[in-house]
Enzyme design. Structure first.
Site, PDB file in Angstrom:
ATOM      1  N   ASN A 156       0.882  -1.175   0.000  1.00  0.00           N
ATOM      2  CA  ASN A 156       0.000   0.000   0.000  1.00  0.00           C
ATOM      3  C   ASN A 156       0.915   1.218   0.000  1.00  0.00           C
ATOM      4  O   ASN A 156       1.503   1.550   1.021  1.00  0.00           O
ATOM      5  CB  ASN A 156      -0.888  -0.024   1.257  1.00  0.00           C
ATOM      6  CG  ASN A 156      -1.695   1.258   1.407  1.00  0.00           C
ATOM      7  OD1 ASN A 156      -1.829   2.030   0.466  1.00  0.00           O
ATOM      8  ND2 ASN A 156      -2.237   1.471   2.596  1.00  0.00           N
ATOM      9  N   LYS A 207       0.170   4.266  -0.314  1.00  0.00           N
ATOM     10  CA  LYS A 207      -0.441   5.479   0.264  1.00  0.00           C
ATOM     11  C   LYS A 207      -0.166   6.680  -0.663  1.00  0.00           C
ATOM     12  O   LYS A 207      -0.101   6.503  -1.882  1.00  0.00           O
ATOM     13  CB  LYS A 207       0.055   5.722   1.687  1.00  0.00           C
ATOM     14  CG  LYS A 207      -0.026   4.462   2.538  1.00  0.00           C
ATOM     15  CD  LYS A 207       0.149   4.715   3.996  1.00  0.00           C
ATOM     16  CE  LYS A 207       0.230   3.377   4.722  1.00  0.00           C
ATOM     17  NZ  LYS A 207       0.088   3.510   6.147  1.00  0.00           N
ATOM     18  N   HIS A 212      -9.535   1.145   4.476  1.00  0.00           N
ATOM     19  CA  HIS A 212      -8.270   1.259   5.221  1.00  0.00           C
ATOM     20  C   HIS A 212      -8.506   2.152   6.448  1.00  0.00           C
ATOM     21  O   HIS A 212      -9.297   3.100   6.392  1.00  0.00           O
ATOM     22  CB  HIS A 212      -7.182   1.851   4.321  1.00  0.00           C
ATOM     23  CG  HIS A 212      -5.818   1.784   4.930  1.00  0.00           C
ATOM     24  ND1 HIS A 212      -5.377   2.719   5.841  1.00  0.00           N
ATOM     25  CD2 HIS A 212      -4.813   0.878   4.802  1.00  0.00           C
ATOM     26  CE1 HIS A 212      -4.153   2.388   6.233  1.00  0.00           C
ATOM     27  NE2 HIS A 212      -3.792   1.282   5.610  1.00  0.00           N
ATOM     28  N   GLU A 254      -6.898   4.504   7.662  1.00  0.00           N
ATOM     29  CA  GLU A 254      -6.678   5.940   7.432  1.00  0.00           C
ATOM     30  C   GLU A 254      -7.903   6.568   6.766  1.00  0.00           C
ATOM     31  O   GLU A 254      -8.257   7.714   7.031  1.00  0.00           O
ATOM     32  CB  GLU A 254      -5.407   6.148   6.593  1.00  0.00           C
ATOM     33  CG  GLU A 254      -4.154   5.876   7.421  1.00  0.00           C
ATOM     34  CD  GLU A 254      -2.940   5.416   6.641  1.00  0.00           C
ATOM     35  OE1 GLU A 254      -2.898   5.565   5.404  1.00  0.00           O
ATOM     36  OE2 GLU A 254      -2.010   4.875   7.278  1.00  0.00           O
ATOM     37  N   GLU A 311      -5.790  -5.438  10.093  1.00  0.00           N
ATOM     38  CA  GLU A 311      -4.798  -4.397  10.354  1.00  0.00           C
ATOM     39  C   GLU A 311      -5.107  -3.717  11.689  1.00  0.00           C
ATOM     40  O   GLU A 311      -5.895  -2.757  11.728  1.00  0.00           O
ATOM     41  CB  GLU A 311      -4.826  -3.360   9.229  1.00  0.00           C
ATOM     42  CG  GLU A 311      -4.412  -3.913   7.886  1.00  0.00           C
ATOM     43  CD  GLU A 311      -3.675  -2.866   7.068  1.00  0.00           C
ATOM     44  OE1 GLU A 311      -2.574  -3.169   6.601  1.00  0.00           O
ATOM     45  OE2 GLU A 311      -4.180  -1.751   6.916  1.00  0.00           O
ATOM     46  N   GLY A 328       2.188   1.661  10.726  1.00  0.00           N
ATOM     47  CA  GLY A 328       3.146   2.760  10.614  1.00  0.00           C
ATOM     48  C   GLY A 328       3.809   3.123  11.932  1.00  0.00           C
ATOM     49  O   GLY A 328       4.451   4.164  12.047  1.00  0.00           O
ATOM     50  N   SER A 387       3.216  -2.789  10.240  1.00  0.00           N
ATOM     51  CA  SER A 387       4.671  -2.816  10.455  1.00  0.00           C
ATOM     52  C   SER A 387       5.313  -4.139  10.038  1.00  0.00           C
ATOM     53  O   SER A 387       6.236  -4.630  10.701  1.00  0.00           O
ATOM     54  CB  SER A 387       5.000  -2.475  11.915  1.00  0.00           C
ATOM     55  OG  SER A 387       4.512  -1.186  12.238  1.00  0.00           O
TER      56      SER A 387
HETATM   57  C1  PEP Z   1      -0.798  -0.097   5.878  1.00  0.00           C
HETATM   58  O1  PEP Z   1      -0.766   1.081   5.560  1.00  0.00           O
HETATM   59  O2  PEP Z   1      -1.749  -0.796   5.508  1.00  0.00           O
HETATM   60  C2  PEP Z   1       0.283  -0.622   6.706  1.00  0.00           C
HETATM   61  C3  PEP Z   1       0.161  -1.829   7.184  1.00  0.00           C
HETATM   62  O3  PEP Z   1       1.357   0.197   6.928  1.00  0.00           O
HETATM   63  P1  PEP Z   1       2.787  -0.205   7.595  1.00  0.00           P
HETATM   64  O4  PEP Z   1       3.220  -1.479   6.940  1.00  0.00           O
HETATM   65  O5  PEP Z   1       3.677   0.931   7.267  1.00  0.00           O
HETATM   66  O6  PEP Z   1       2.542  -0.392   9.056  1.00  0.00           O
END
Ligand code: PEP
Length: 248
Positions: free
Chosen positions: A9, A11, A92, A94, A164, A170, A210
């Site tokens: 992803n 972003k 997501h 966000e 998630e 993040g 992460s």
């Molecule tokens: C994400 O944005 O879906 C995500 C899992 O980000 P990260 O891997 O940076 O934690």
């Protein structure tokens, strides 16, 4: 029987040139036994679809559930289909927290995506406070029930769910492998209540939060974790290749 998937992803990152360079960088290193996907900003999707190597699938990060009309700034499923993308991330965290996306809008988007032959990657997950107060399963059950209510699923392999936990995205604070397995197993049980056990057994469930080349193997060793949705570590050629080649 469920093909593993590593989905990046990106972003709000990468210009067109950076994205094209990425496709050139990964072109000869992607495995065939893992489905490799990058979900990119709308404006570079068409270029990526055109230039991606055969074993790199392209996805969008969001879409509107209306087909057309007065929705300034939005992108419809028809437009996404027209770019040639195969996947679309829906719900997501966000989008849920910054753009007021709800389980109800997720549900409408999932239905529209499937109607237009786009494969949804639907994100669910609890925030830290919910985990700490023992509400994780309650939250996941609600997100799954409302998100998939009334969804007709002819091809279960076309639906992907990403667990998630919001506190792990993040932050560098990844969930333990066991936490990911427990949540993915729970989600599969909830999917079985909606779609039946045999379809639930075909739906891929990813862990996201992460994930890095150093920890991917631990997650992938779990029975109910079929892949990863990866933010930060999907941006660089080397780490994306390392993630996709976790079996080697
Ligand atoms: C994400 O944005 O879906 C995500 C899992 O980000 P990260 O891997 O940076 O934690």
């Amino acid at each position: 029987m469920r093909k593993p998937m590593i989905a990046g992803n990106w972003k709000m990152n990468k210009t067109r040139d950076e994205a094209i360079n990425f496709t050139l960088g990964v072109a000869n290193g992607l495995p065939l036994n893992v489905e490799c996907v990058v979900c990119a900003p709308f404006i570079i999707l068409r270029d990526l679809v055109k230039r991606a190597p055969k074993n790199l699938k392209i996805g969008a990060q969001n879409m509107d559930y209306h087909e057309s009309g007065a929705f300034t700034g939005e992108i419809s499923p028809i437009m996404l289909q027209d770019t040639g993308v195969e996947y679309v991330i829906i719900g997501h965290s966000e989008r849920r927290s910054y753009y007021n996306e709800t389980d109800e809008s997720v549900n409408l988007k999932v239905k529209k995506a499937l109607e237009f032959n786009l494969k949804p990657i639907v994100c669910v997950g609890e925030v830290l406070e919910e985990r700490e107060s023992g509400k994780t399963e309650e939250v996941l059950a609600k997100q799954v029930r409302l998100g998939f209510e009334g969804v007709k699923l002819d091809e279960p392999a076309n639906l992907v769910v990403a667990y998630e936990p919001v506190w792990a995205i993040g932050t560098g604070k990844n969930a333990t492998s066991q936490t990911a397995q427990d949540a993915c197993k729970f989600i599969r049980g909830e999917l079985a209540k909606i779609f039946g056990q045999s379809k639930a057994d075909e739906i891929r469930i990813l862990y996201g939060g992460s994930v890095k080349p150093e920890n991917i193997k631990e997650y992938m060793a779990n029975e109910d974790v079929d892949g990863a949705l990866v933010g930060g570590a999907s941006l660089k050629v080397d780490s994306f290749l390392a993630l996709c080649n976790y079996k080697n």
